[in-house]
Design a protein around this motif. Structure first.
Motif, mmCIF file in Angstrom:
data_model
loop_
_atom_site.group_PDB
_atom_site.id
_atom_site.type_symbol
_atom_site.label_atom_id
_atom_site.label_comp_id
_atom_site.label_asym_id
_atom_site.label_seq_id
_atom_site.Cartn_x
_atom_site.Cartn_y
_atom_site.Cartn_z
ATOM 1 N N ILE A 154 -16.021 13.043 -4.541
ATOM 2 C CA ILE A 154 -17.149 12.251 -5.030
ATOM 3 C C ILE A 154 -18.467 12.766 -4.450
ATOM 4 C CG2 ILE A 154 -18.245 9.983 -4.803
ATOM 5 C CD1 ILE A 154 -15.506 8.746 -5.118
ATOM 6 N N LEU A 155 -18.454 13.077 -3.153
ATOM 7 C CA LEU A 155 -19.689 13.512 -2.499
ATOM 8 C C LEU A 155 -20.243 14.795 -3.100
ATOM 9 C CD1 LEU A 155 -18.836 12.794 1.246
ATOM 10 C CD2 LEU A 155 -20.418 11.557 -0.221
ATOM 11 N N ALA A 156 -19.400 15.572 -3.765
ATOM 12 C CA ALA A 156 -19.865 16.830 -4.355
ATOM 13 C C ALA A 156 -20.864 16.610 -5.477
ATOM 14 C CB ALA A 156 -18.665 17.631 -4.870
ATOM 15 N N ASP A 157 -20.895 15.407 -6.054
ATOM 16 C CA ASP A 157 -21.806 15.151 -7.171
ATOM 17 C C ASP A 157 -23.275 15.202 -6.763
ATOM 18 O OD1 ASP A 157 -19.962 14.991 -9.126
ATOM 19 O OD2 ASP A 157 -20.039 12.829 -9.414
ATOM 20 N N ASP A 158 -23.564 15.007 -5.490
ATOM 21 C CA ASP A 158 -24.965 15.118 -5.067
ATOM 22 C C ASP A 158 -25.164 16.256 -4.069
ATOM 23 O OD1 ASP A 158 -23.869 14.118 -2.776
ATOM 24 O OD2 ASP A 158 -24.961 12.232 -2.760
ATOM 25 N N THR A 159 -24.183 17.167 -4.008
ATOM 26 C CA THR A 159 -24.289 18.286 -3.074
ATOM 27 C C THR A 159 -25.024 19.453 -3.721
ATOM 28 O OG1 THR A 159 -22.165 17.641 -2.103
ATOM 29 C CG2 THR A 159 -22.992 19.835 -1.569
ATOM 30 N N PRO A 160 -26.172 19.871 -3.177
ATOM 31 C CA PRO A 160 -26.867 21.047 -3.724
ATOM 32 C C PRO A 160 -25.978 22.282 -3.564
ATOM 33 C CG PRO A 160 -28.264 19.788 -2.219
ATOM 34 C CD PRO A 160 -26.863 19.271 -2.047
ATOM 35 N N PRO A 161 -26.182 23.301 -4.395
ATOM 36 C CA PRO A 161 -27.236 23.412 -5.410
ATOM 37 C C PRO A 161 -26.827 22.964 -6.799
ATOM 38 C CG PRO A 161 -26.150 25.521 -5.127
ATOM 39 C CD PRO A 161 -25.452 24.573 -4.206
ATOM 40 N N VAL A 162 -25.591 22.427 -6.970
ATOM 41 C CA VAL A 162 -25.105 22.169 -8.319
ATOM 42 C C VAL A 162 -25.119 20.683 -8.686
ATOM 43 C CG1 VAL A 162 -23.165 22.576 -9.909
ATOM 44 C CG2 VAL A 162 -23.599 24.171 -8.057
ATOM 45 N N GLY A 163 -25.234 19.770 -7.719
ATOM 46 C CA GLY A 163 -25.068 18.344 -7.964
ATOM 47 C C GLY A 163 -25.749 17.843 -9.228
ATOM 48 N N VAL A 164 -24.958 17.588 -10.256
ATOM 49 C CA VAL A 164 -25.522 17.215 -11.555
ATOM 50 C C VAL A 164 -26.212 15.869 -11.501
ATOM 51 C CG1 VAL A 164 -23.996 18.614 -12.981
ATOM 52 C CG2 VAL A 164 -23.226 16.372 -12.214
ATOM 53 N N ALA A 165 -25.709 14.952 -10.687
ATOM 54 C CA ALA A 165 -26.336 13.643 -10.587
ATOM 55 C C ALA A 165 -27.750 13.767 -10.011
ATOM 56 C CB ALA A 165 -25.484 12.711 -9.717
ATOM 57 N N ALA A 166 -27.926 14.684 -9.058
ATOM 58 C CA ALA A 166 -29.254 14.891 -8.474
ATOM 59 C C ALA A 166 -30.222 15.460 -9.508
ATOM 60 C CB ALA A 166 -29.155 15.833 -7.274
#
Length: 877
Positions: free
Chosen positions: A620-632
């Motif tokens: 789940i935490l990968a969704d806001d992990t740069p540089p790819v986090g699409v949610a960010a």
């Protein structure tokens, strides 16, 4: 809504469509066909989940019942077809028409799936002996699935699957390191394994998608289409907007409520963030922090039971744990994490000296005070408690209550609440740029209380009736369909308006669009679980998890904490390009057995649910992990901030979530394992306090700005509250050791249901020159002879003169017993026997909660220091 706002809304809608439901929306008859196809998929899934097929078979004499395997085949056929038609193959592919090659790919993909259905009898007759047509269909099917994954999820997941499949064919090549080589597979064997049976694409993961996940996604789509998302946003804002950083707190609560039914972080960001992010910026948050709050809130929405980003069903299937137990294990970490995020927002507002938005009146209702204090997170828990205790007691008093009685109760409650809603105008999605005054909570709340009823149906079915997740979601979806169809008509009727067929037609259109939306939202999940079957199939065919396990074990040097860090990093890296569901499947297939085995070798017995929750959290935490986090990126598109900075800031907010998995690996009480109800309440309170202190330490602000040693002390207090057993282990040994020869005697002394802990050692099967060690915990059955109780548990002791003094030999467990797989690491036929080295009995020790006392004393000192400093600052000002 202004022209600029409309343009931004269209851009966001396009962004969500590209990743969630497909950006292509052709006009004319082709568009109608695409809608009918999606609608048909939803109808099919409702049909197979209901009792209608059995009723038709019984009364009409026609066999229209689909077994699990057939449902998977049709499910994937729909997913590939919709993916080929709704997702452009390349960025430059047309979005308003479907090119000829996509029609061909659609037909090929569907035919490859339905081939298994049409020729199922002849295929079963030649099991394991594929014909040329079988091989061609299998190869084309895998290619079609790979193209579908590339369309809907991009290159990363396709590359992961390709690497695994390459290993199947070329794993025996001499240019590979010897440690990772295996014997290899022929083309025929691999194709049969991956496509023609249930070990590959059409395996467990796709089965969960076809029987459970689809219905929950459909339920969420219908709830959103009915207007529940807007209702939750405005309700949260009306209750919390007046507080410091009110819009940010409202974003946290609204995202948590959306997480009840939404399995997508990016959709959650866009749904709630379109409204809350501009308000956060307006009240003083920087653009990056406003986006980061929404990102952290939305990614954490996937922690919220009962859906948990669709992973709850996969966890239940992979671990063999009941779905209701998965929900129970997940609830405390999810609530603690969300409450801590709410507190982080409060600290940010305190640091910046922000105020809330103006209220419509000075009157401050009791419900606003309660919601302001509690942050709204207990609402879900209260709802669950009402369903479980209040409605549960009704069910006990009326054990003969039928489905029709329950439907009547639902109908009466719905009519009462829709009448209350009809007394007020419908909520409209307001333009945040012109939003100056908060709506009144007592005006907003009654307008959508009936949205809660289908959620109550879902919780009732799961918690009280103990129905399967699929059947529970089926009844909840039917309730939601009824709401969507009738809400406009009934409101008009109760308002005294002329409730003509136009209102009912609007309901039919909304229902149709909701069914289409649910199906299109399922496309990425359907193809992701299909291709994840390639990974699972590779693991089962090659034993790749053992190779990866040895590699990780070598890197970690047998240290459990180092191994957990490696798994966490692997989850984050994979998660940058994979959706949470696929990331969980890939990493859990490879790493879950490794964590369990390495932990057991070091004496740490880790429950399987804790391991799978660990992997899930970091996915789940990968969704806001740069540089790819699409949610960010989605949040930055709304706020106008920098997406990389938004992702980094969001990840700093999510550090508290990254802490939890490490804690419940060592402290199983956080997952409510083996605790009473009273203990569960105590664990929840302590976990929340500890999480708030951890948040305060990482934010550098508690009562006032913290000095470095105060932050360090807060971290120490938080750790003590989370894991007091660590300090107790430093003071007193947790176990009393007895020689292995006493294992039979100790087995005979334990009460029924008691756990016998023993350390087993013996020659390593893969490296006979080395000794392996494993800690086992065996449950004892009915009282009786110790040797008999051990045998019933799946362990057989025997006399062996070569067993070292103080030990007793173990015979190889029989196939099918619980310990057969666990003990495959030992060579039972080597020169040295496998033995029970020692028995470990729980030592009589002081209660670990004693260490709360010095921890709380240190906390009191920090509070005193910060209060004194704050008073001095205020006096100087």
């Amino acid at each position: 809504m202004s022209g600029h706002a409309k343009t931004k809304a269209q851009e966001l809608e396009s962004m969500v469509a590209q990743s969630e439901s497909g950006a292509r929306k052709p006009a004319g008859s082709v568009g109608i066909f695409l809608g009918i196809l999606a609608f048909a998929w939803s109808i099919f899934q409702l049909y197979v989940a209901s009792g209608v097929p059995f009723w038709l078979t019984e009364h009409l004499g026609v066999n229209w019942v689909f077994n699990n395997q057939e449902v998977r085949q049709v499910h994937l056929a729909f997913a590939i077809a919709l993916c080929s038609l709704a997702y452009p193959l390349f960025k430059g592919s047309p979005q308003h028409r479907i090119p000829w090659y996509d029609w061909i790919l659609t037909v090929v993909g569907v035919c490859c799936c339905l081939y298994l259905l049409v020729f199922k009898d002849t295929i079963s007759d030649r099991a394991g002996l594929p014909t040329t047509s079988d091989l061609v269909i299998s190869a084309l099917g895998l290619i079609s699935l790979g193209i579908a994954v590339f369309r809907s999820l991009g290159l990363p997941l396709l590359l992961v699957a390709t690497v695994f499949m390459t290993y199947v064919f070329f794993g025996d090549q001499p240019w590979l390191p010897e440690v990772i080589q295996w014997k290899g597979a022929s083309f025929g064997k691999a194709m049969w394994h991956f496509w023609m049976q249930t070990e590959g694409v059409f395996g467990v993961a796709l089965g969960v998608s076809a029987t459970m996940i689809f219905l929950f996604v459909l339920f969420g789509a219908l709830l959103e289409r009915a207007g529940a998302g807007n209702y939750f946003i405005q309700l949260a804002l009306s209750l919390l907007g007046h507080l410091r950083g009110g819009p940010a707190k409202a974003a946290v609560v609204a995202s948590g409520l959306s997480g009840l039914y939404s399995g997508s972080s990016i959709a959650n960001v866009v749904t709630t963030g379109t409204f809350t992010i501009p308000l956060m910026v307006k009240t003083g948050f920087s653009r990056e922090k406003a986006g980061a709050v929404e990102v952290a809130s939305s990614t954490n929405g996937q922690l919220t039971p009962p859906v948990m980003g669709a992973a709850a069903f996969l966890i239940a299937e992979f671990t063999g744990i009941a779905y209701t137990d998965v929900i129970r294990h997940a609830v405390v970490p999810a609530l603690a994490s969300y409450i801590a995020l709410f507190y982080i927002v409060h600290l940010e507002a305190m640091k910046m000296g922000l105020e809330g938005m103006p209220r419509p009146s000075a009157r401050f209702t009791l419900i606003q005070k309660l919601m302001g204090f509690l942050g709204g997170f207990v609402a879900i828990g209260v709802l669950g408690a009402i369903v479980y205790f209040v409605l549960g007691s009704v069910a006990e008093m009326m054990p003969s209550m039928t489905t029709w009685t329950g439907a009547l109760i639902f109908l009466l409650g719905y009519l009462a609440l829709i009448r209350v809603a009809a007394k007020r105008p419908d909520l409209e999605m307001k333009d945040p740029e012109h939003f100056e005054v908060l709506p009144r909570a007592d005006e907003v709340a009654p307008t959508g209380l009936y949205y809660v009823l289908p959620i109550v149906v879902l919780l009732w079915s799961i918690l009280i009736e103990r129905l399967s997740p699929a059947l529970s979601a089926f009844w909840a979806s039917l309730a939601m369909l009824f709401v969507v169809l009738t809400q406009d008509f009934l409101k008009a009727l109760f308002r005294g308006e002329h409730a003509h067929l136009g209102h009912f037609r609007d309901g039919v259109v909304a229902m149709y669009e909701g069914m289409i939306s649910g199906a299109r939202n399922m496309v990425p999940i359907g193809v992701a679980t299909g291709v994840a079957g390639v990974v699972i199939g590779t693991v089962s065919l090659t034993g790749a998890h053992q190779v990866v396990g040895e590699f990780v074990e070598m890197l970690a040097g047998g240290n459990v904490m180092a191994m957990l860090l490696l798994v966490a990093v692997m989850s984050l890296i994979l998660g940058m390009g994979l959706p949470t569901t696929a990331n969980y499947i890939v990493v859990s297939s490879l790493m879950a057995p490794v964590i369990v085995s390495v932990g057991a070798q070091t004496g740490l017995v880790v429950p399987l649910i804790a391991v799978h929750m660990f992997v899930f959290y970091f996915g789940i935490l990968a969704d806001d992990t740069p540089p790819v986090g699409v949610a960010a990126f989605a949040a930055a598109a709304i706020s106008g901030g920098d997406p990389i900075k938004t992702g980094i800031q969001g990840f700093t907010y999510d550090i508290r979530t990254a802490l939890l998995p490490f804690l419940f690996i060592f402290n199983h009480e956080l997952l409510l394992i083996d605790v009473t109800f009273a203990q569960a309440i105590f664990v929840f309170i302590i976990a929340v306090i500890a999480m708030l202190l951890f948040a305060a330490a990482t934010q550098g602000f508690f009562i006032t700005r913290s000095r470095w040693y105060e932050s360090a002390a807060l971290l120490l207090v938080a750790f003590t509250l989370f894991r007091p057993g660590f300090w107790l282990d430093q003071v007193e040994e947790p176990f009393v050791h007895r020689p292995g020869t006493e294992v039979v005697k100790e087995a005979g002394r334990l009460p029924e249901g008691g756990l016998l802990r023993m350390v087993v050692s013996g020659p390593d099967f893969d490296r006979p020159d080395r000794m392996a060690s494993l800690t086992l915990v065996a449950p004892m059955g009915a009282p009786g002879d110790g040797a008999q109780r051990l045998m019933e548990a799946g362990l057989m002791v025997g006399d062996n003169p070569d067993a070292p003094q103080g030990t007793i030999a173990l015979e190889e467990p029989m196939a099918g017993t619980p310990y057969f797989t666990k003990m495959q690491m030992f060579d039972f036929y080597g020169d040295r026997p496998v033995v029970v080295e020692r028995v470990e009995l729980d030592a009589e020790r002081m209660h670990k909660e004693v260490f709360y006392i010095p921890g709380l004393a240190l906390l009191a000192l920090i509070i005193f220091l910060q209060l004194s400093r704050r008073k001095a600052t205020l006096a100087a000002a």
